[in-house]
Every structure is written in C-alpha cells, then in structure tokens.
Design a protein around this motif. Sequence first.
Motif, short mmCIF file in Angstrom:
data_model
loop_
_atom_site.label_atom_id
_atom_site.label_comp_id
_atom_site.label_asym_id
_atom_site.label_seq_id
_atom_site.Cartn_x
_atom_site.Cartn_y
_atom_site.Cartn_z
N GLY A 73 12.78 -70.58 40.50
CA GLY A 73 11.91 -69.56 40.65
C GLY A 73 12.23 -68.39 41.39
O GLY A 73 13.40 -67.98 41.53
N ALA A 74 11.27 -67.53 42.05
CA ALA A 74 11.52 -66.46 42.98
C ALA A 74 10.38 -66.35 44.08
O ALA A 74 9.24 -66.61 43.70
CB ALA A 74 11.63 -65.30 42.12
N GLY A 75 10.81 -65.49 44.96
CA GLY A 75 9.87 -65.42 45.94
C GLY A 75 10.48 -64.54 47.10
O GLY A 75 11.29 -63.85 47.01
N TYR A 76 9.93 -64.73 48.17
CA TYR A 76 10.50 -64.11 49.45
C TYR A 76 10.38 -64.84 50.75
O TYR A 76 9.49 -65.71 50.81
CB TYR A 76 9.92 -62.54 49.63
CG TYR A 76 8.36 -62.55 50.05
CD1 TYR A 76 8.05 -62.54 51.51
CD2 TYR A 76 7.54 -62.60 49.04
CE1 TYR A 76 6.75 -62.48 51.76
CE2 TYR A 76 6.18 -62.71 49.27
CZ TYR A 76 5.65 -62.44 50.69
OH TYR A 76 4.43 -62.31 51.03
N SER A 77 11.09 -64.50 51.75
CA SER A 77 11.08 -65.18 53.02
C SER A 77 10.98 -64.11 54.26
O SER A 77 11.82 -63.20 54.03
CB SER A 77 12.13 -66.21 53.39
OG SER A 77 12.06 -67.30 52.39
N ILE A 78 10.37 -64.25 55.14
CA ILE A 78 10.31 -63.38 56.42
C ILE A 78 10.95 -64.12 57.55
O ILE A 78 10.58 -65.03 57.76
CB ILE A 78 8.87 -62.85 56.64
CG1 ILE A 78 8.23 -62.13 55.60
CG2 ILE A 78 9.00 -61.89 57.77
CD1 ILE A 78 6.74 -61.88 55.70
N GLN A 133 15.68 -64.79 44.18
CA GLN A 133 15.59 -65.44 42.99
C GLN A 133 16.58 -66.43 42.99
O GLN A 133 17.39 -66.65 43.70
CB GLN A 133 15.55 -64.30 42.09
CG GLN A 133 16.77 -63.66 41.78
CD GLN A 133 16.78 -62.48 40.67
OE1 GLN A 133 15.84 -61.58 40.74
NE2 GLN A 133 17.64 -62.52 39.98
N GLU A 134 16.48 -67.24 41.75
CA GLU A 134 17.35 -68.34 41.65
C GLU A 134 18.84 -68.00 41.81
O GLU A 134 19.27 -66.96 41.40
CB GLU A 134 17.06 -68.77 40.10
CG GLU A 134 17.61 -70.10 39.65
CD GLU A 134 17.02 -70.53 38.41
OE1 GLU A 134 15.87 -70.54 38.01
OE2 GLU A 134 18.22 -70.98 37.70
N GLY A 154 6.70 -65.81 45.02
CA GLY A 154 6.33 -64.63 44.43
C GLY A 154 5.63 -64.78 43.31
O GLY A 154 5.18 -63.93 42.63
N SER A 155 5.34 -66.10 42.41
CA SER A 155 4.80 -66.15 41.09
C SER A 155 3.49 -66.71 41.34
O SER A 155 3.18 -67.67 42.17
CB SER A 155 5.53 -66.91 40.31
OG SER A 155 4.93 -67.28 39.09
N ASP A 156 2.28 -66.61 40.46
CA ASP A 156 1.13 -67.06 40.58
C ASP A 156 1.38 -68.27 39.38
O ASP A 156 0.15 -68.82 39.43
CB ASP A 156 -0.09 -66.06 40.21
CG ASP A 156 -0.22 -65.15 41.40
OD1 ASP A 156 0.01 -65.60 42.48
OD2 ASP A 156 -0.57 -63.96 41.25
N ARG A 157 2.33 -68.33 38.72
CA ARG A 157 2.13 -69.26 37.52
C ARG A 157 3.23 -70.51 37.67
O ARG A 157 2.92 -71.52 37.54
CB ARG A 157 2.57 -68.53 36.07
CG ARG A 157 1.50 -67.52 35.77
CD ARG A 157 1.83 -66.77 34.37
NE ARG A 157 3.05 -66.07 34.64
CZ ARG A 157 3.16 -65.05 35.00
NH1 ARG A 157 2.18 -64.24 35.63
NH2 ARG A 157 4.31 -64.39 35.13
N GLU A 158 4.47 -69.98 38.28
CA GLU A 158 5.69 -70.91 38.26
C GLU A 158 5.85 -71.45 39.85
O GLU A 158 5.73 -70.52 40.68
CB GLU A 158 6.97 -70.41 37.85
CG GLU A 158 6.95 -69.74 36.50
CD GLU A 158 7.07 -70.59 35.52
OE1 GLU A 158 7.86 -71.76 35.63
OE2 GLU A 158 6.48 -70.34 34.40
N ASP A 159 6.35 -72.53 40.00
CA ASP A 159 6.65 -72.99 41.32
C ASP A 159 8.07 -72.79 41.72
O ASP A 159 8.78 -72.04 40.83
CB ASP A 159 6.48 -74.44 41.48
CG ASP A 159 7.26 -75.39 40.40
OD1 ASP A 159 8.34 -74.93 40.10
OD2 ASP A 159 6.96 -76.46 40.28
N ALA A 160 8.29 -72.65 43.07
CA ALA A 160 9.67 -72.10 43.54
C ALA A 160 10.15 -73.19 44.33
O ALA A 160 9.24 -73.92 44.88
CB ALA A 160 9.42 -70.87 44.25
N CYS A 161 11.51 -73.66 44.18
CA CYS A 161 12.14 -74.64 44.97
C CYS A 161 13.41 -74.01 45.60
O CYS A 161 14.36 -73.28 45.29
CB CYS A 161 12.94 -75.66 43.97
SG CYS A 161 11.39 -76.51 42.94
#
Length: 374
Positions: free
Chosen positions: A303-308, A317-318, A335-342
Amino acid sequence: MTASYDQYREDRLGRANVADTPERIAYYERLATLGTGALWTVANRIEPWEPASGSVPMLWRYRDLREDVLRALDLVTPEQAGRRVVYLENKGRSDVVAAVGWLYSGLQVMAPGECASSHRHSASALRFIMEGSGAFTNVDGHRMTLGANDFVLTPNGTWHEHGVAEDGTICIWQDGLDIPLMNALDANFYEVHPDLNQAVSHPVNDSTAIWAGAGLRPAGVAWSKPYSPLLKYEWAPTYDALLRYASVTAGSLYDGVLMEYVNPHTGGPVMQTIGASMQLLRPGERTRAHRHTGSFVYQCAKGAGYSIVNGQRFDWQERDIFVVPSWMYHEHANGSDREDACLFSFNDLPVMRALGLYREEALAENGGHQPILS
Ligand SMILES: [Fe+2]
Ligand SMILES: [Fe+2]
C-alpha cells in the motif's frame, strides 16, 4: 520546550549554571592536563531532561535507490564485497553508520547462482525480502527459501550465508542489524566459516515446518537457544493473521492493527536485541501520535500512506524505508480509502525493556496529532 523554560529549570532545580571566569577557566585547563574535568561543565549536556536523539527522521524512497542498488551487481562480486550492500546512513549517525539510533540497515542485492561466504558475528541480524525469487538463507545448517515480504532471522553467533538459486531472479532484500550497538558496547566479533560455505544439515524449511503451527507447538522438541527457533516468518500467514485480528479489534490508537513477530518457544521477542512487527492500517485509517524510547526502522510492505515524525511528513509507498528516532512523536496514515497498508518494522525494544528503559507517552494536545512543520 523553550530555551527560557530550560533556563528556568536549570536555575531553580539544581542544574549546572556556572559562568566562566578567568580563574575557573584556568582551573578547567589544569584539570584537562590531568585527564579530568569539572562535571558541572558537561552535566547538562550528558544528562538531558529527556532523550535527545542525534538521529534525524529520514525516508529513503525505493524508486530513488533501486537502480543504484542494481548497479552494484556490475561493480563488485559477493566475494570481493563480502556482502554486496548499499547501506542507509542517517544524517545524524554517519560516525557509527547507523540508520537510526544503534541500528544499522542496508539493501543487499544478489544475482541467480550467487552465494556469499558463510560467517557469524556478535550482531543480531534480520532480512526482509523486497523483490525477486529464489533467495535463500542458511542458518546453522537450516536452509530457508524466501519470497517477497518474508522475514528471516540470523541471530547473534549463528553461522549464516545468503544466496539466490540458479533458476531464481535478481533479489533485493533489506538487512537490519545492531552493528552500531555491538560496537558501542565494544563487544563485536566477526568470523568467516572455515569451509567458506556451511553444509545444509536439516531438511529445507524445517524451522517453519516445526515451529510455525498456528497456536501449536511440537511436543517433546527442546529449545535452549536465546533466540526464536522459528527462523523464517512468511508473508502469507502474517498477512492472514493481521486480517483475522483486524476483523475483531479496533486496533491501537497509535499503530492500527499491529502484531509482533515472536519467539514461539517463549512468546518474547525474536532475538535478544532486536524485535520486529508488522502492522496493518485500514483504508483511510489515521493513527494518533505517541512517542516512546527505542529506535525504529520501517519498511512499507503493502500500500501507500504517510507518517509524521517529529512534525515532518514522510509520504511512503511499497518498499520505501523510513526511521523513527527514540522519543520523537510519530503517527501513521493510510493514504488510500480502498486498500489497506502494511508496515514492517524492526526496533531495539528488547534492549530497552531488558534494561528497564522503556517509556511511552501519548501526544495530549491538538487531538493527538502533530502540527506539520515540514
Ligand atoms: Fe551476517
Ligand atoms: Fe510507536
């Protein structure tokens, strides 16, 4: 915390507050010639009010590194390099070659048919497979075959070597070791195996066959080593465990659905000095900020997202890798509303806990979220 508040505490609470005078300076110079010093000249620096890590939060984007990691294939052989690795250097820790705190990390690349020579060291080590097929690791005569997102241990003192099968593809994995900690403790030894490559003396993947049964342990099998007898943690059962746990829990406010890799013999951390976890952030999930002692190296496994981290936002991202230094606030978001992130992570928490140094604190202000400074 403001400088004036620090000054207030130092004035009122017995911290060193001694102005230089010609007489005192001459005294300090005299002490220095004797191999000594006045404690009040260094006390405030060596005894901070709280941990003040010299490490900085950093992110390494895989798409920036991958081509250069692959280029090492043409520049050096595993025999020449010993280990063909591009290491991750924290801007604040280049003197000890750490990715963060006392943890080292690097990206290792091997081509089909290559195998590095067997060795052992005081540092505890792990690898997390990033890409490719056919990778294997041998640990004390046990061979493990490895695929993407598999996590494998090479504990302190075990003979080990890594390679890629002839019919495999180019493989890249992340190494994680406590080399800087071993050097800080002046306890680091390194040896090369007398036969260069050790014999595989057990059935391939016997470690998972014996010890990876969900909720089951083999009857009558003894284990006395101070690290996990399960040397490989495969991705499929790990992800499945996260999904199952996610189906019945709200998860942690600070980590989402987090599970620790454990020693199935003790329930404790996988190795004496390094712990590791995999966490799942649900679609749209954003955690709250907390801070704790212990240094962390993260890799996005899915998945993808962010950390502060300490007010800095890092988008990942991956395969991107980022670090959280000790006692810095951090929070994570999918960062996604559909996929989980690990997020996979490894850390020095076993050291913190063994020494009674673990401390944790939630961010109370601002709804538990940090203002983003950069
Ligand atoms: Fe090693
Ligand atoms: Fe945390």
